[in-house]
Each structure stands twice: as C-alpha cells, then as structure tokens.
Design a protein around this motif. Structure first.
Motif: not given
Ligand code: PRX
Length: 651
Positions: A25-30, A289-296, A325-328
C-alpha cells in the motif's frame, strides 16, 4: 483437489479476507484514498473522468466529444481524436526508454532474445514497409498465425502502424479454422512461420496455411518467418520469406494518423451459435482501456519484469502481453512453449532467471501446477515476485491459496481479473494496493465501470442471490460490433436484458458488494480457460459422414475446469466402436483445433428432446457429470433414451 461443483460449494462458504499488505500500500500507484476518489469521480462525471484518463495516451489531435452514444449500442469514444497504437507502444518511449528491454523472449528449446524498445521499433517500421510493399493499405485486414515469438508482436504493431486491421488466429487452431477466419474477415495477407515449438514437437503452421489458403480466395500473399527451420513449400508469387523482404526494408516508416475509432483488430471468439464471432476493437478506447487497467491492476513501474503467460492468439495476449504493457513502456517476458517442457518447473525457472516481478496466468495452469507438485516451484528462487494475477475462469479458493502461499510466498497480492474478449480490458478486479481480496472473488468493478447482478428483466437481485452479470454503462474498450454483423452484436449483447450489456456470465454479489462469477449461462464451454461453443463442436461432428446427430455438453474437470462430452447418434447401419470414437475426436481436431478435442464420446440411439424438438441439455449435462437427474423429464419423447443413457453410465 476439488471438482468445480465442489468449488461452487467452497466458494459459497468462503469468508477469508486478505487486506493489501502494508508495504504494498505504501508504494502503490493507487492507495485506498485514491481508489475511493477515482470511483466517486467516475460516478459523478463519467465523461470528465474518462477525458482525464485518456491523457495517458499520446494523441496527434484532440477529440471533440468523449462518448457519442446517440446511435446506441454502437459507441464512438473520443470522437474526432487522432492517434496511432504503435506510436503509443513504441515511438513515445524512444526518448527515455529506447534502450530499455521491451521483450524478453525464450523459445521452448531454450533459445532466447532480448529486444529493446529501439529494436522493436525498428523491426516494426521495417515490417510495416514490407506490408506496404506487398500492397497492404489502411483499412485492409491481415491474418497473423504465428508461434509466440517477438516477431508476432512486431507483426501486430506493424499492422497497427499502417492502419491495417489484424486478425490473430491462435496457432493451436486448425487449417479449417484459419480459412473460416480469413474468409469472414476478407483478409488480404497472412503472416505465419514455418512452425512453432510445442512439447518438443513442431506445430506445422505453414503446412496448415497452405491448406487454409486453398479455401481463402481473398488472401493473395503469405509472409513466412523462419522459426523451426524444416523445409516448407513456398508458392512463387504468393509466399515470401520474412528475412528476405526485411533485408532491404527501410526502418523509416512514420505512423499513420488514425481516427480514434479506426478498427485496430478483429479477434474471433466462440458464441452460442456454430459460427465464431469476429469481435471488433477500435484504436483509442481499446488502447486507453488496456493501458489504464494494466497500470491500475498490475501497479506497473519501470523496474518491473512483467510476465503474462497467455499467447497473443487470445485476448489476454492482445491486451496484457502487447498493447497494455507496451503502451506503459514495460519489460514483457514471452515464452513460446509448454509449461511442462522439458520439465514441470519450466515456468519457475523462467521466473527465477529473468527475475519476474509480476506474473499473470490462468487457474487451469495453477491447477496443473498443484497436480505436478510443490517440489517444482520449491526448487527455484521466486522472491522477485511482488504481484500475481489470474484470468480466464473462476479460480477455486484452494487454487487461490496455493498460488498465494507456494508461488507468492504469502507476500504477493493476487488480482483475480474478470473480463472478456468483448470487454477488451479488465472490468472487475481488485486494485492491489487498495482492495482487500477474498479467494475466489474478482472483488469489485474498476473505477468507471458500473456492473450489477440482475434477473432476466434487468431488476437487481438481492445480495448472495445468483443472477446475470451485466454492465450498465458503455466503457471505452468495449467491442464496437461483430465484424460484418451489426445485428448479431445488438442482439447478443444489448438485446437480452433491457438497456444493459449482457455478459452471458452468471454471478452473485455478496454483502460487501464483491462479485463472485459462477461461469457462463449460455452454450459456451470454458475448457482450460479457452472459450468453445458447443454448437461449433456439434457442427463439426455432424459433418462427419457417419454421424446423424450430436449434442455437446461440458462436464466438470479438475484441471481444465470443463471437459467436452459429446453424445452422438450414428447413421443407420454404422456400428459404434472404440475406433470410431477416436476417428470422431480426430475429426473435431481437424475441423477446429486440438483445443477442442472431445474428452468423451458417447453413442446413443437417439437424443433426449422436448416435444418441441429441443435437445434437453440439462439432462445431458447431468448424465455427463454423473449427477442424478433433477430436471423434469416428462416431456421426453422417449423415456427409454434416458434409461439407455443411464445404463451406459452405470455400465
Ligand atoms: O466466463 C467468463 C470467463 O471467461 C469468459 C470470457 O472468455 P474470453 O472472452 O475467452 O476471455 C478470457 C480472458 C479475459 C467470461 O465470460 N472469465 C474470464 N475471467 C474470469 C472468468 N470467470 C471468472 N473469473 C475470472 N476472473
């Protein structure tokens, strides 16, 4: 290990809760606060929310409208916006990540390659120029039928670069299946390889293509990658070697400026009729959709080594091996072959060797690993892992716990991700730094997604009651149509329950609002995480000259989730035999592919039908599963059929 029926039992009793580990949690993006904020924002102002999220992509020109739903259920997202998917996956990373590894690939025989973003970019540009030289233009369709090699990823991105719509066909599908898909899409060109490796054997991809092309009049050209090296037939003027054309292709190929709604790909999947559906995804919404969910969902960072074990022939490969993944700008591991070749520890060896930090696989694989034994993962250092994912079918709590303790060392959150070929991207899943998990539940919809469990009329059902899983609002990565069949799109997804997207999955929501997916409610089987239509297998069977009628049902299978059982009536004068069973199994494999091989064929004098002539599938499912019959059988045309089927069952 338990059967899926027992799984449902254990899922109903599951009460364990795993809060996100504090360190995570401490390092999480969200984190939990951010999660809450995103949900509230998306509910309050969906358009504003999506507009802000879309900034994670690079656009050549801005959109004028976030969502155009005026022609519902045909959506247009980011109307007027211009972009290119390959630019987003490659060019924009060159300045800061040019020398970062994009693809870390290992072939089944043990050969390996690492491609940086710069190398992948150059390969894609050269291939895009080759495609142009072969006459491919924006809007044309290209079939890709390749093993899991870096060039398969390059092929998809080269199509995206010039605006050709790709249709990837999984290498396990047969020549017949390739031909059907070529014809439905009207493909002009096919990209393949001489072969691919699977369990030490060559999958003869080019030989299959030769058969397919004798029945695919629209395909004029075939580009062949040399992978396995055995001799293949090359038809002059039609077939070209990849390495020969690439040798003098220019690495300079500016990306085509494409509309947000430009068709990015068609991916065939099974529905409840015999004909596979060409699910169409377009550029802007899908990529977002793919880039965002891959990040989250995967909490991706630059230092991660990310491995999703899916083949690019499936949607999971499209969205979470290639585009997301490649978009990210992530480093993506690819492995060509089987998980038990040469030994049952191959996956763990790969995780140790490449120091994989995020691993995403399917419950069917996890159940095989359990069967093969803990000693295989125990031999390897898996301490690099920080996050685990699951996709494709419900994960039984026992498999979840094994994954958690044996693979994740008790420290890695598990993200159980629910989605479909049609949804393009994950819709229901925990965000690992924010949502406590329960073994067997995909938890809650992601921000921006409104899901519910309803009855046939669309009324929400009370907590802990089974119903249909529906999505109540359009989302950017939703399918736009069934290629060439708008009517089927409207009817199958938006015409079942008023005003909402029908997923064809059954589910329940518990008292905390968590979703528990129970599986398909239509005639689609989920065999080892692969979608197969019972009608497709039936239609393959009845094309055999000795078969009169066939009914196909699933039965619970410990490893595969579902196994395929076929009830077959033979033409007059044909004698049933064990050899004929094998012949019919081989026939289905030839027609569809090895993934559809029946587990069991049962001959019967007639099929149980209702008075109106409908096959009583529930009855057959019960018989196939060895369960006693609970259904109403009084409408059976002939009770003796049931008696005979039962006799065979007992005999
Ligand atoms: O039944 C659901 C199941 O897989 C179906 C979608 O299959 P496909 O389009 O091939 O896509 C698979 C990869 C996304 C769904 O209708 N399914 C997928 N993920 C899950 C799942 N069932 C339960 N839990 C999941 N996490």
């Amino acid at each position: 290990m338990t059967s899926p029926a027992a799984t449902i039992e254990s899922v109903l009793k599951e009460t364990r809760l795993f809060p996100p580990p504090e360190e995570f949690v401490r390092q999480a993006r969200i984190n939990p606060q951010e999660y809450q904020r995103l949900h509230e924002w998306a509910e309050r102002d969906p358009d504003g929310f999506w507009a802000e999220q879309a900034k994670i992509l690079d656009w050549f020109a801005p959109w004028t409208q976030v969502l155009d739903w005026s022609n519902a259920p045909h959506a247009r997202w980011f109307v007027g916006g211009k972009l290119n998917a390959s630019y987003n996956c490659l060019d924009r990373h060159l300045a800061n990540r040019g020398d970062k590894i994009a693809l870390l690939w290992e072939g089944e025989p043990g050969d390996s390659q690492a491609w940086t973003y710069r190398q992948l970019h150059a390969e894609v540009c050269r291939l895009a120029n080759v495609l142009k030289k072969l006459g491919i233009r924006t809007g044309d369709r290209v079939t890709i039928y390749m093993p899991l090699v870096p060039e398969a990823v390059a092929a998809m991105l080269a199509c995206a670069r010039i605006g050709a719509t790709h249709s990837v066909v999984f290498g396990g599908f047969s020549a017949e299946a390739v031909a059907d898909r070529n014809n439905d899409a009207g493909s002009k060109l096919i990209i393949t390889a001489d072969g691919g490796w699977r369990r030490g054997k060559i999958v003869p991809l080019k030989d299959n293509v030769d058969i397919a092309l004798s029945k695919s009049p629209t395909v004029k050209t075939c580009l062949v990658l040399r992978r396995t090296g055995q001799p293949v037939q090359m038809v002059p003027g039609r077939d070209f070697w990849w390495h020969e054309l690439m040798a003098d292709a220019s690495p300079d190929c500016p990306p085509e400026v494409l509309d947000s709604e430009h068709p990015l790909f068609i991916l065939y999947t099974s529905g409840s009729t015999g004909k596979p559906k060409g699910v169409l995804h377009t550029t802007g919404g899908y990529l977002l959709g793919t880039a965002l969910t891959h990040r989250w969902v995967f909490d991706i960072r630059d230092e991660d080594v990310y491995w999703c074990s899916a083949d690019v022939g499936w949607v999971t490969g499209h969205s979470y091996v290639v585009y997301g993944p490649l978009a990210n700008g992530a480093t993506v591991v690819l492995y060509e072959g089987a998980p038990n070749h040469p030994q049952e520890d191959r996956f763990w060896q790969i995780i140790e060797k490449y120091k994989v930090t995020i691993f995403y696989t399917a419950p069917t694989a996890i159940r095989s690993f359990i069967k093969w034994g803990e000693e295989h993962p125990r031999k390897h250092n898996l301490s690099s892992l920080r996050l685990l994912g699951s996709v494709g079918e419900p994960i039984n709590p026992e498999a979840w716990m094994w994954y958690h303790t044996v693979i994740g060392g008790g420290r890695c959150p598990i993200v159980d991700t629910w989605w479909q070929t049609e949804t393009g991207a994950i819709l229901i899943a925990p965000i690992p730094g924010a949502v406590p998990t329960k073994p067997g539940s995909a938890t809650r919809p992601l921000p921006g997604i409104r899901a519910a469990v309803v009855d046939k009329a669309g009324r929400p059902v009370p907590p802990n009651t089974g119903g249909y899983l529906v999505i109540q609002r359009p989302w950017p990565s939703m399918l736009r149509t069934i290629y060439g069949d708008d009517e089927r799109y409207r009817q199958a997804y938006w015409g079942q329950i008023p005003g909402v997207y029908f997923t064809a999955d059954g589910a329940r929501q518990d008292e905390d609002g968590y979703f528990w997916i129970m599986g398909r409610v239509d005639d689609v089987l989920n065999v080892s995480g692969h979608r197969l239509s019972t009608m497709e297998i039936e239609s393959a069977l009845v094309h055999h000259p000795k078969v009169a009628e066939a009914a196909v049902v699933g039965r619970p299978d410990e490893i595969k989730g579902e196994g395929i059982v076929c009830f077959v009536t033979l033409k007059q004068g044909v004698t049933p035999s064990a050899e004929l069973k094998e012949e019919l199994k081989a026939h289905v494999v030839k027609d569809i592919g090895a993934l559809a091989r029946p587990d069991d064929i049962r001959f019967t004098d007639a099929l149980p039908k209702t008075r109106s002539g409908k096959i009583m599938r529930r009855l057959l499912r019960d018989i196939a599963a060895g369960r006693s019959t609970t259904g109403d059988v009084t409408t059976l045309e002939d009770f003796s059929i049931l008696a005979r089927l039962r006799e065979e069952e007992e005999g």
